[in-house]
Design a protein around this motif. Structure first.
Motif, PDB file in Angstrom:
ATOM      1  N   ALA A  40      39.282  57.770  54.177  1.00 29.84           N
ATOM      2  CA  ALA A  40      40.435  58.684  53.909  1.00 29.84           C
ATOM      3  C   ALA A  40      41.757  57.966  54.399  1.00 29.84           C
ATOM      4  N   SER A  41      41.541  57.327  55.844  1.00 32.59           N
ATOM      5  CA  SER A  41      42.409  56.700  56.521  1.00 32.59           C
ATOM      6  C   SER A  41      43.125  55.438  55.860  1.00 32.59           C
ATOM      7  N   LEU A  42      42.334  54.804  55.077  1.00 28.56           N
ATOM      8  CA  LEU A  42      42.844  53.657  54.186  1.00 28.56           C
ATOM      9  C   LEU A  42      43.899  53.783  53.287  1.00 28.56           C
ATOM     10  N   PRO A  43      44.929  52.639  53.381  1.00 22.50           N
ATOM     11  CA  PRO A  43      46.038  52.975  52.442  1.00 22.50           C
ATOM     12  C   PRO A  43      45.477  52.984  51.043  1.00 22.50           C
ATOM     13  N   PRO A  44      46.270  53.679  49.945  1.00 24.65           N
ATOM     14  CA  PRO A  44      45.703  53.807  48.506  1.00 24.65           C
ATOM     15  C   PRO A  44      45.704  52.408  48.054  1.00 24.65           C
ATOM     16  N   PHE A  45      44.882  52.167  47.192  1.00 28.73           N
ATOM     17  CA  PHE A  45      44.787  50.932  46.487  1.00 28.73           C
ATOM     18  C   PHE A  45      44.867  49.971  47.409  1.00 28.73           C
ATOM     19  N   ALA A  46      43.789  49.950  48.472  1.00 32.61           N
ATOM     20  CA  ALA A  46      43.689  48.818  49.325  1.00 32.61           C
ATOM     21  C   ALA A  46      43.236  47.670  48.894  1.00 32.61           C
ATOM     22  N   SER A  47      43.566  46.373  49.582  1.00 29.94           N
ATOM     23  CA  SER A  47      43.031  44.987  48.876  1.00 29.94           C
ATOM     24  C   SER A  47      41.473  45.107  48.866  1.00 29.94           C
ATOM     25  N   ILE A  48      41.129  44.326  47.939  1.00 29.17           N
ATOM     26  CA  ILE A  48      39.508  44.386  47.558  1.00 29.17           C
ATOM     27  C   ILE A  48      38.992  43.226  48.268  1.00 29.17           C
ATOM     28  N   THR A  49      37.773  43.551  48.904  1.00 34.88           N
ATOM     29  CA  THR A  49      36.924  42.417  49.351  1.00 34.88           C
ATOM     30  C   THR A  49      36.002  41.719  48.368  1.00 34.88           C
ATOM     31  N   PHE A  50      35.968  40.596  48.685  1.00 32.54           N
ATOM     32  CA  PHE A  50      34.977  39.748  47.894  1.00 32.54           C
ATOM     33  C   PHE A  50      33.603  39.704  48.771  1.00 32.54           C
ATOM     34  N   ASN A  51      32.296  39.674  48.036  1.00 36.31           N
ATOM     35  CA  ASN A  51      31.206  39.261  48.772  1.00 36.31           C
ATOM     36  C   ASN A  51      31.401  37.877  49.008  1.00 36.31           C
ATOM     37  N   ALA A  52      30.693  37.563  50.200  1.00 36.35           N
ATOM     38  CA  ALA A  52      30.582  36.058  50.451  1.00 36.35           C
ATOM     39  C   ALA A  52      29.927  35.063  49.303  1.00 36.35           C
ATOM     40  N   GLU A  53      30.665  33.845  49.118  1.00 34.54           N
ATOM     41  CA  GLU A  53      30.193  33.254  48.113  1.00 34.54           C
ATOM     42  C   GLU A  53      28.864  32.760  47.856  1.00 34.54           C
ATOM     43  N   GLU A  54      28.163  32.765  49.192  1.00 40.99           N
ATOM     44  CA  GLU A  54      26.764  32.171  49.078  1.00 40.99           C
ATOM     45  C   GLU A  54      25.684  33.494  48.607  1.00 40.99           C
ATOM     46  N   SER A  55      26.362  34.532  48.709  1.00 36.24           N
ATOM     47  CA  SER A  55      25.532  35.624  48.388  1.00 36.24           C
ATOM     48  C   SER A  55      25.662  36.232  47.153  1.00 36.24           C
ATOM     49  N   THR A  56      26.628  35.560  46.120  1.00 34.03           N
ATOM     50  CA  THR A  56      26.982  36.221  44.784  1.00 34.03           C
ATOM     51  C   THR A  56      26.267  34.965  43.908  1.00 34.03           C
ATOM     52  N   GLY A  57      26.141  35.739  42.561  1.00 34.33           N
ATOM     53  CA  GLY A  57      25.369  34.836  41.474  1.00 34.33           C
ATOM     54  C   GLY A  57      24.560  36.003  40.596  1.00 34.33           C
ATOM     55  N   GLU A  58      23.870  35.290  39.808  1.00 31.98           N
ATOM     56  CA  GLU A  58      22.799  36.275  39.039  1.00 31.98           C
ATOM     57  C   GLU A  58      22.071  37.330  39.506  1.00 31.98           C
ATOM     58  N   ASP A  59      21.254  36.813  40.448  1.00 35.74           N
ATOM     59  CA  ASP A  59      20.414  37.816  41.117  1.00 35.74           C
ATOM     60  C   ASP A  59      20.894  38.432  42.285  1.00 35.74           C
ATOM     61  N   ARG A  60      22.095  37.979  42.557  1.00 31.63           N
ATOM     62  CA  ARG A  60      22.249  38.414  43.993  1.00 31.63           C
ATOM     63  C   ARG A  60      23.471  39.315  43.738  1.00 31.63           C
ATOM     64  N   LYS A  61      24.562  39.375  44.574  1.00 33.03           N
ATOM     65  CA  LYS A  61      25.605  40.381  44.879  1.00 33.03           C
ATOM     66  C   LYS A  61      26.889  39.953  43.875  1.00 33.03           C
TER      67      LYS A  61
END
Ligand SMILES: Nc1ncnc2c1ncn2[C@@H]1O[C@H](COP(=O)(O)OP(=O)(O)OP(=O)(O)O)[C@@H](O)[C@H]1O
Ligand SMILES: C[C@@](O)(CCOP(=O)(O)O)CC(=O)O
Length: 508
Positions: A153-174
């Protein structure tokens, strides 16, 4: 004049995978996490010479992703061509724009002037998703804040979005974005379609306040929003899912049975040369056979979501694995689905009976729910003082048992298909949660995996559960059920949210 529209995120409480096939139903709760779209003209005036122009300008801004894209839109082919961009493309919004304008052209085929003028003024579109759609666990931990909802609740509204680390993203991952699994793509597509269709005069939506005053919604307008949003979402996703997420973004909490995929065949064949206006006209006239029935949680029950890790999981690959298992083991998979379907129906029936008991005997219902909210399930029956209360407890146990059966068969399906539908870490958390005081049931929503888990709690037990979760390293989210679907907003959501925000802690 700017148009502000919003659409909710969802939690599929029961029916994951099965809802992909008619006539299985899914129970979907819409939430207070909403996606907003703001549409306004890019230019005040239309230059006299612009009437002959075949192009207009579209600007798409996603402040949370620090992305801004300028497009040229061909008014004949309704194709968006990016001319400058500060990030990757957004197929959901692009298709939402193309199909909404096509629907407007189909609607105003005989009287195009007003529409043409609006389009030639250009479109300035801003999209914003509530923080609840995204995972902020890592930042909260990095800031040294406790894993409790107050930190969120203490975060600013519509805060910046974080991306998952590139090495963990993809088809079977995040997935690319650290998301919580509330269906941001469906809510985003629906909000953009609703704002555009209202802006272009195709539908006349109303705000929640107006809806309450009139005590009715214009379902015909919502149906148009639904068809256009569902079409854009499927084409952007490149697959025809069950559509429960778009349906709940449009109409709110419900029991949902999918549409027959054939209604979208014209859109799937788009690109073969048929103008998009004809395509959407066909889709709007197709025989949409999805079924929507009223459903929401019984009184004095709260939907809670908890984030055990961060980043979520990728649904399409899980669906692929389940389909492969169905083909390779038809007998066993059919039996598992039959049992899952029984469990889903039982859960729905018990919750509906509880709603009915609350309606007919509110005092007895309230009294026993409040008593149970302080106790673990094994002690509930001891507190029933009279037959109606005993009946309520019997139904509570019915719902719990149904959830346990659903979880058992979902786990079995995951093991057979070789995917983590209810992975061991989630099982332990769900078992621990179901043993907490005042918890009716707990489960993994939708396709399962490592997204947030849900619990349904009784009376005032929410606080205890969020504290217990915190000690188990689970972050209770601020998401709650909110049965309202798409609606018009009176003001810029940023202005509203900023005044409502408790404080603003800047994230790194
Ligand atoms: N605020 C935003 N601005 C622009 N794009 C966004 C925003 N939020 C999400 N997106 C985009 O929306 C898409 C989300 O789709 P994805 O299928 O990964 O999630 P989802 O619909 O939330 O899935 P689930 O139903 O599992 O929650 C991603 O392409 C992401 O980049
Ligand atoms: C697996 C599936 O049934 C549900 C996916 O749900 P979710 O996105 O994990 O909430 C797919 C679908 O219904 O389209």
């Amino acid at each position: 004049m700017a148009v502000f529209a919003s659409a909710p995120g969802k939690v599929l409480m029961a029916g994951g995978y099965l809802v992909l096939e008619r006539p299985n139903a899914g129970i979907v709760l819409s939430t207070n996490a909403r996606f907003y779209a703001i549409v306004k003209p890019l230019y005040e005036e239309v230059k006299p010479e612009s009437w002959a122009w075949a192009w207009t300008d579209v600007k798409l801004t996603s402040p949370q992703m620090a992305r801004e894209t300028m497009y040229k839109l061909s008014l004949k082919h309704l194709k968006l061509q990016p001319v400058s961009s500060s990030g990757s493309r957004n197929p959901f919004v692009e298709h939402a724009v193309q199909y909404s304008i096509a629907a407007a052209q189909a609607t105003f085929a005989k009287d195009k002037d007003a529409l043409q003028k609006l389009l030639l003024q250009g479109l300035d579109i801003t999209i914003l998703g509530c923080n609840e759609f995204y995972s902020y666990r890592n930042q909260i931990e990095a800031c040294g804040l406790p894993l409790i909802p107050e930190s969120l609740a203490s975060l600013p509204p519509f805060a910046s979005i974080t991306f998952n680390a590139e090495e963990s993203t993809g088809e079977d991952r995040k997935p690319e974005v650290a998301k919580t699994g509330l269906g941001s793509s469906a809510a985003m597509t629906t909000a953009v379609v609703a704002a555009l269709l209202h802006y272009l005069g195709v539908v006349n939506l109303c705000s929640l306040a107006e809806e309450r005053l009139q005590r009715k919604k214009d379902i015909a307008d919502l149906d148009v929003v639904h068809v256009v949003a569902q079409t854009a979402h499927c084409i952007a996703q490149g697959k025809v899912g069950s559509g429960f997420d778009v349906s709940s973004a449009v109409y709110g909490s419900q029991r949902y049975i999918r549409f027959s995929p054939e209604v979208l065949s014209s859109a799937q064949n788009a690109g073969m040369g048929t103008p998009l206006t004809e395509v959407i006209d066909d889709v709007l006239k197709a025989k949409w056979d999805h079924e929507r029935t009223k459903f929401s949680l019984p009184p004095l029950m709260t939907l809670l979501l908890g984030e055990p890790g961060s980043g979520g999981s990728s649904t399409p690959s899980m669906v692929g694995a389940v389909k492969k298992w169905q083909r390779s083991d038809p007998l066993d998979s059919l039996e598992t689905w039959r049992r899952l379907s029984e469990g889903n129906s039982a859960l729905e029936a018990h919750l509906n009976t509880l709603s009915k008991l609350a309606e007919e005997h509110y005092n007895a219902y309230e009294c026993i729910i409040n008593a149970c909210s302080l106790l673990p399930a094994e002690k509930w029956l001891e507190r029933a003082n009279e037959p109606t209360q005993a009946e309520v407890v019997k139904e509570l146990f019915g719902a719990r048992d149904a959830m346990l059966r659903i979880r058992f068969h979902m786990r079995k399906m995951g093991e057979a298909a070789g995917i983590p539908i209810e992975p061991e870490s989630q099982s332990q958390l769900l078992d621990a949660t179901m043993n907490m005081e005042g918890v009716l049931l707990a489960g993994i929503p939708g396709a399962g995996g490592f997204d947030a888990v849900f619990a349904v709690t009784l009376g005032d037990s929410t606080k205890n559960v969020t504290q217990a979760w915190s000690s188990l390293n689970v972050l209770a989210m601020l998401v709650r059920e909110d049965p309202h679907g798409v609606s018009l907003e009176n003001n810029d959501p940023r202005a509203q949210e900023i005044t409502a925000a408790i404080s603003t802690v800047q994230l790194e």
